[in-house]
Design an enzyme around this catalytic site. Structure first.
Site, short mmCIF file in Angstrom:
data_model
loop_
_atom_site.label_atom_id
_atom_site.label_comp_id
_atom_site.label_asym_id
_atom_site.label_seq_id
_atom_site.Cartn_x
_atom_site.Cartn_y
_atom_site.Cartn_z
N PRO A 2 0.93 -1.09 0.34
CA PRO A 2 0.50 0.15 -0.20
C PRO A 2 0.84 0.92 0.62
O PRO A 2 2.01 1.21 0.67
CB PRO A 2 -0.73 -0.13 1.05
CG PRO A 2 -0.55 -1.65 1.50
CD PRO A 2 0.42 -1.94 1.02
N GLU A 3 0.75 2.09 -0.67
CA GLU A 3 1.49 3.45 -0.80
C GLU A 3 0.34 4.38 -0.43
O GLU A 3 -0.78 4.14 -0.05
CB GLU A 3 2.09 3.39 -2.14
CG GLU A 3 2.81 2.60 -2.87
CD GLU A 3 3.40 2.42 -4.04
OE1 GLU A 3 3.50 3.80 -4.17
OE2 GLU A 3 4.30 1.64 -4.54
N HIS A 95 -5.00 -14.34 9.95
CA HIS A 95 -4.87 -12.82 9.68
C HIS A 95 -5.62 -11.71 10.25
O HIS A 95 -4.29 -10.35 9.81
CB HIS A 95 -3.76 -13.06 8.43
CG HIS A 95 -3.36 -14.11 7.72
ND1 HIS A 95 -2.03 -14.67 8.82
CD2 HIS A 95 -3.91 -14.74 6.25
CE1 HIS A 95 -2.12 -16.13 7.66
NE2 HIS A 95 -2.18 -15.45 6.17
N ARG A 114 1.34 -11.20 5.53
CA ARG A 114 2.85 -10.77 6.24
C ARG A 114 3.31 -10.41 7.76
O ARG A 114 4.21 -10.98 7.93
CB ARG A 114 3.47 -10.50 4.95
CG ARG A 114 2.87 -10.65 3.59
CD ARG A 114 3.99 -10.37 2.54
NE ARG A 114 3.53 -11.26 0.94
CZ ARG A 114 3.80 -10.27 0.47
NH1 ARG A 114 5.22 -9.42 0.65
NH2 ARG A 114 3.35 -10.76 -0.91
#
Length: 275
Positions: A2-3, A95, A114
């Site tokens: 994500p930016e 998650h 992650r």
């Protein structure tokens, strides 16, 4: 990863459900994130009230007022994280590591396969955090312009694409959006940053603003994991001109798009349009 547009899309999506709300419960299912969740995180947060959410670069800042005074939750989505709104009773998925439950019944849920992201507790407004101290200007602010890029680039031999991706120069121009902005401005990503004129940097600054603003409107870019605060994917991927399109014809001139490596990152450009 994500930016800036994805983080801003997240902020806009979750803010209406959180701002002004009292936090009634916190559930930490997995504390071992990139920065471990503080052991007293839930204890300190329950009973606090959420202020106005802000963003700095790719960090989401969530101010809260507690019995101890003002504090800030600093969220970072890492490589695969997302923050979305659920409701009390919605079963967590695999998650889903952290839930922040509000008085109204909405739940801020942090998902991160992650576990490269984090949430960290800071007293005060968080502005003194060392992770924010050396960041450059926000690309959509007036302080970011062609004159700034020109001044920062003097005597720099580094290629312009990694120069543009340096957070000390400007925040939020990550790999996807730097590639698209350079294409829009017609600048070869391999050119030395210090050999680009002021006029071309003015074009590049405008292109960065245009690309990022369009990406925010489209909800960001979903290539793998990103979803918005409502669980929606980002649709800017449908408007990409060069990123991920190597070997395909340029939509502007028809030349075959080439992929190269710059600063250990893959980059795609048009040899016909970008010089």
């Amino acid at each position: 990863m994500p930016e800036l547009p994805e983080v801003e899309t997240t902020r806009q999506g979750i803010a209406p459900y959180l701002e002004g709300q009292e936090i009634t419960e916190v559930r930490v299912r997995q504390p071992s994130l990139r920065v471990p969740v503080p052991e007293d995180f839930a204890e300190r947060l329950v009973g606090s009230r959420v202020g106005g959410l802000t963003r700095r670069a790719k960090y989401l800042q969530m101010p809260v007022v507690t019995d101890e005074g003002e504090a800030t939750l600093l969220w970072h989505l890492g490589m695969s994280g997302s923050l979305r709104i659920a409701q009390v009773g919605d079963l967590p998925k695999k998650h889903d590591h952290v839930d922040v439950v509000t008085q109204s019944g909405y739940v801020l849920r942090y998902h991160d396969p992650r576990r490269f992201g984090f949430v960290d507790w800071q007293q005060g407004d968080g502005s003194a955090d060392k992770r924010l101290a050396h960041l450059g200007p926000e690309p959509l602010d007036d302080t970011f312009n062609g004159r700034w890029l020109y001044r920062m680039s003097r005597n720099k031999r580094v290629a312009v694409k990694p120069f543009l991706m340096d957070n000390r120069v400007v925040v939020g121009a990550g790999n996807i959006y730097a590639a698209e902005a350079l294409f829009m401005a017609g600048i070869d990503p391999r050119r030395a940053a210090g050999r680009i004129s002021l006029a071309r940097y003015e074009q590049l600054a405008l292109a960065v603003k245009e690309v990022l603003a369009a990406a925010i409107i489209q909800g960001g870019t979903t290539l793998r994991d990103f979803v918005s605060g409502q669980g929606e994917p980002g649709y800017f991927a449908q408007r990409l001109n060069v990123y991920g399109r190597h070997g395909q014809p340029c939509m502007r001139c028809g030349a075959e798009l080439r992929r190269i490596t710059l600063g250990q990152r893959s980059s795609v450009f048009c040899p016909g349009c970008q010089r």
